[in-house]
Design an enzyme around this catalytic site. Structure first.
Site, PDB file in Angstrom:
ATOM      1  N   GLU A  86      34.192  50.797  30.412  1.00  0.00           N
ATOM      2  CA  GLU A  86      34.406  52.016  31.186  1.00  0.00           C
ATOM      3  C   GLU A  86      35.551  52.790  30.550  1.00  0.00           C
ATOM      4  O   GLU A  86      36.519  52.197  30.068  1.00  0.00           O
ATOM      5  CB  GLU A  86      34.818  51.718  32.637  1.00  0.00           C
ATOM      6  CG  GLU A  86      33.730  51.251  33.552  1.00  0.00           C
ATOM      7  CD  GLU A  86      34.232  51.162  34.999  1.00  0.00           C
ATOM      8  OE1 GLU A  86      35.174  51.923  35.352  1.00  0.00           O
ATOM      9  OE2 GLU A  86      33.691  50.354  35.754  1.00  0.00           O
ATOM     10  N   HIS A 108      38.322  48.088  30.452  1.00  0.00           N
ATOM     11  CA  HIS A 108      38.168  49.419  31.031  1.00  0.00           C
ATOM     12  C   HIS A 108      39.417  50.221  30.684  1.00  0.00           C
ATOM     13  O   HIS A 108      40.541  49.796  30.982  1.00  0.00           O
ATOM     14  CB  HIS A 108      37.979  49.342  32.548  1.00  0.00           C
ATOM     15  CG  HIS A 108      36.688  48.670  32.933  1.00  0.00           C
ATOM     16  ND1 HIS A 108      36.302  48.453  34.251  1.00  0.00           N
ATOM     17  CD2 HIS A 108      35.692  48.152  32.171  1.00  0.00           C
ATOM     18  CE1 HIS A 108      35.124  47.842  34.265  1.00  0.00           C
ATOM     19  NE2 HIS A 108      34.741  47.653  33.012  1.00  0.00           N
ATOM     20  N   TYR A 126      41.617  53.431  31.079  1.00  0.00           N
ATOM     21  CA  TYR A 126      42.017  54.638  31.791  1.00  0.00           C
ATOM     22  C   TYR A 126      43.481  54.939  31.440  1.00  0.00           C
ATOM     23  O   TYR A 126      43.851  54.916  30.278  1.00  0.00           O
ATOM     24  CB  TYR A 126      41.758  54.475  33.291  1.00  0.00           C
ATOM     25  CG  TYR A 126      40.283  54.401  33.611  1.00  0.00           C
ATOM     26  CD1 TYR A 126      39.509  55.550  33.695  1.00  0.00           C
ATOM     27  CD2 TYR A 126      39.652  53.172  33.787  1.00  0.00           C
ATOM     28  CE1 TYR A 126      38.148  55.495  33.960  1.00  0.00           C
ATOM     29  CE2 TYR A 126      38.286  53.100  34.052  1.00  0.00           C
ATOM     30  CZ  TYR A 126      37.538  54.270  34.141  1.00  0.00           C
ATOM     31  OH  TYR A 126      36.192  54.206  34.394  1.00  0.00           O
TER      32      TYR A 126
END
Length: 545
Positions: free
Chosen positions: A258, A229, A231
């Site tokens: 994600e 993921h 971010y």
């Protein structure tokens, strides 16, 4: 769904969306023979027809918005997605999604010709988030809804648990994940399994990266894919390409399960995520369709679940460069855009190599043929029994950049068609890059544009003094007084001690013959701020200018 690295504990109640899916038929607890479904081979994912499948889709928070799912799946399909990751709950933190509900979700995915990735969200941040549950509890849930999934292996992927560890005791992730995989296989699940990284999915401790090979080997079916993921931890191109590239080089299956275009823990480099996954044929699933709360509403792709009101993020991932609309291909198990075609293109011709430099080369090859049309070519480096992706494109030529000086390369080409089929490999060609020493056809001008106590700004102009264009470059220099680059534009910097490497941005990649490009940066200094006197471009020394 993902949480903040540093602020993980504060956003655990945030409704972050993810889409995952499973499917019906067969009594729980029974051991089944391997069903025709997705399979991992050579670090790539193939569907039940044998066609390679690259995920292009989004996450949808089904467990919090069950009444929105029917329309949401229809809308994301209409926008071009081929996959949806569906958020489910085991009932430990949110309302449980039972076998009937899981079967309904799978049925809707199939009706929309979407591949369903199903995940349990209750494991999010275990060890740091007090309400989170273990992977063992997630496995208990999967076994309880197994009747909804058996027989659906060709349409679903089982994502065992979302972000199953926070930032504490992440070393336990490896053993827990192996145990979870073993229990699911013993229970008769033959689905492709997906495992999320620890550190709230971002793996900044590199626990998943460094243990992925042993986790993959623990799966008796060798049918596990890894999900990172991305971010705020992944805010530079170098971090993204290094992390994903290590999996590709190791022949291990990886996707970005994600990511967003920004986050409160940092500004995500979504452009690199999209371009690099496309170049390397890796899957991505953006977070998330709609319904985010807790201060991260900016991650909604569709405002109020309305596909006619796409946010900036929604426009970027669906309609932007390397986005879903441009790169998604429907799974061949549904027809795959090729009417169910399972015939691979003919092999491309053996590549011809020209224009070899210390850091690059030009390739060309004879075209492949295919009944439904060749859509692209993949260039790989062959070393022993392994392959490393170098570049992809839609034409019968390619320019390789970023190669290592004085190094032998053996390269080959594959073709892909509209149904996702991949050809056999072309013949191989071998070449050796030049030494990269001596003065190259470049000149560099370095100017301190402004300076203040502890800080300064500099402009750097790179001039191509040669007769051919430079396509892709890395500029290197060393500081003499301990200066540090803090921010750069026009290029992406990395710094190791005194040495700085600046890699072109997409818009500065080409330096025409006789032309120039400029980059700038801010830096810090103490005591003395001497101007660097030696620069190399793609390994070759540059004159002063």
């Amino acid at each position: 769904m993902r949480r903040l690295t540093a602020l993980a504990g504060t956003l655990l109640a945030t409704l972050l969306l993810m889409a995952t899916v499973l499917t019906p038929t067969a009594p729980a607890g029974t051991v089944h023979l391997a069903a025709a479904g997705f399979k991992v081979t050579g670090g790539r994912l193939y569907d039940a027809t044998g066609a390679e499948f690259v995920m292009r889709g989004v996450n949808h928070a089904h467990t919090w918005y069950t009444s929105r799912t029917t329309k949401a799946l229809s809308d994301v399909k209409a926008l071009g997605a081929n996959t949806v990751r569906v958020v489910l709950s085991s009932g430990d933190q949110w309302t449980r999604n039972d076998a009937t509900d899981v079967a309904n979700v799978i049925s809707q995915c199939k009706a929309n010709k979407l591949i369903c990735v199903l995940e349990v969200h209750d494991t999010t941040g275990y060890g740091e988030q007090s309400a989170a549950v273990t992977l063992a509890k997630a496995v208990d849930y999967w076994i309880s809804v197994q009747s909804a999934m058996t027989g659906q292996e060709a349409y679903t992927i089982l994502n065992i648990g979302n972000e199953p560890w926070g930032n504490t005791n992440t070393s336990a992730w490896t053993a827990d994940t192996k145990t979870a995989i073993g229990r699911l296989r013993a229970a008769g699940f033959t689905h492709t399994l997906m495992v999320d990284a620890p550190n709230w999915g971002q793996d900044w401790s590199f626990t998943m990266r460094d243990n992925a090979a042993s986790v993959f080997a623990s799966d008796t079916l060798r049918n596990t894919v890894f999900s990172i993921h991305m971010y705020g931890v992944f805010d530079t191109a170098a971090e993204i390409t290094d992390y994903l590239g290590r999996f590709v080089s190791a022949g291990l299956p990886i996707l970005v399960g994600e990511f967003g275009n920004t986050h409160s823990d940092g500004d995500v480099d979504e452009d690199t995520i999209l371009s690099y996954t496309q170049a390397q044929r890796l899957g991505y699933l953006g977070w998330s369709w709609s319904g985010n709360g807790g201060g991260v509403e900016y991650l909604d792709m569709a405002v109020g679940f309305d596909p006619a009101q796409l946010s900036t993020w929604g426009q970027r991932i669906f309609n932007g460069a390397d986005g879903i609309k441009a790169t998604s291909r429907e799974a061949a198990v549904y027809g795959g855009g090729g009417g169910g075609d399972t015939t691979a293109p003919t092999a491309p011709g053996t590549p011809t190599v020209t224009g070899v430099t210390s850091s690059g080369a030009a390739l060309s090859w004879a075209a492949s043929t295919d009944a439904v049309g060749v859509t692209g070519y993949d260039v790989v480096r062959v070393s022993g029994g392994t392959e490393t992706a170098l570049t992809s494109g839609s034409t019968t030529s390619a320019t390789l950049t970023g190669l290592t000086a004085s190094t032998a390369y053996t390269v080959a080409v594959y073709a892909r068609d509209a149904a996702g089929n991949r050809s056999t490999r072309s013949g191989t060609a071998t070449f050796t890059t030049s030494a990269g020493s001596g003065t190259g056809t470049c000149a560099v001008a370095y100017k301190i544009a402004s300076q203040w106590q502890g800080g300064f700004g500099a402009d750097v102009t790179i001039r191509n003094t040669g007769t051919t264009a430079v396509n892709g470059w890395t500029l290197r220099w060393s500081f003499a007084n301990g200066q540090t680059v803090t921010q750069m534009w026009g290029a992406t910097p990395t710094q190791s001690g005194a040495q700085v490497s600046a890699v072109n941005a997409p818009y500065t990649a080409t330096i025409p013959a006789g032309g120039s490009v400029g980059i700038g940066f801010n830096g810090s200094w103490t005591g003395t701020n001497a101007v660097p006197t030696a620069f190399t471009l793609n390994g070759a020394s540059c004159a002063g200018s």
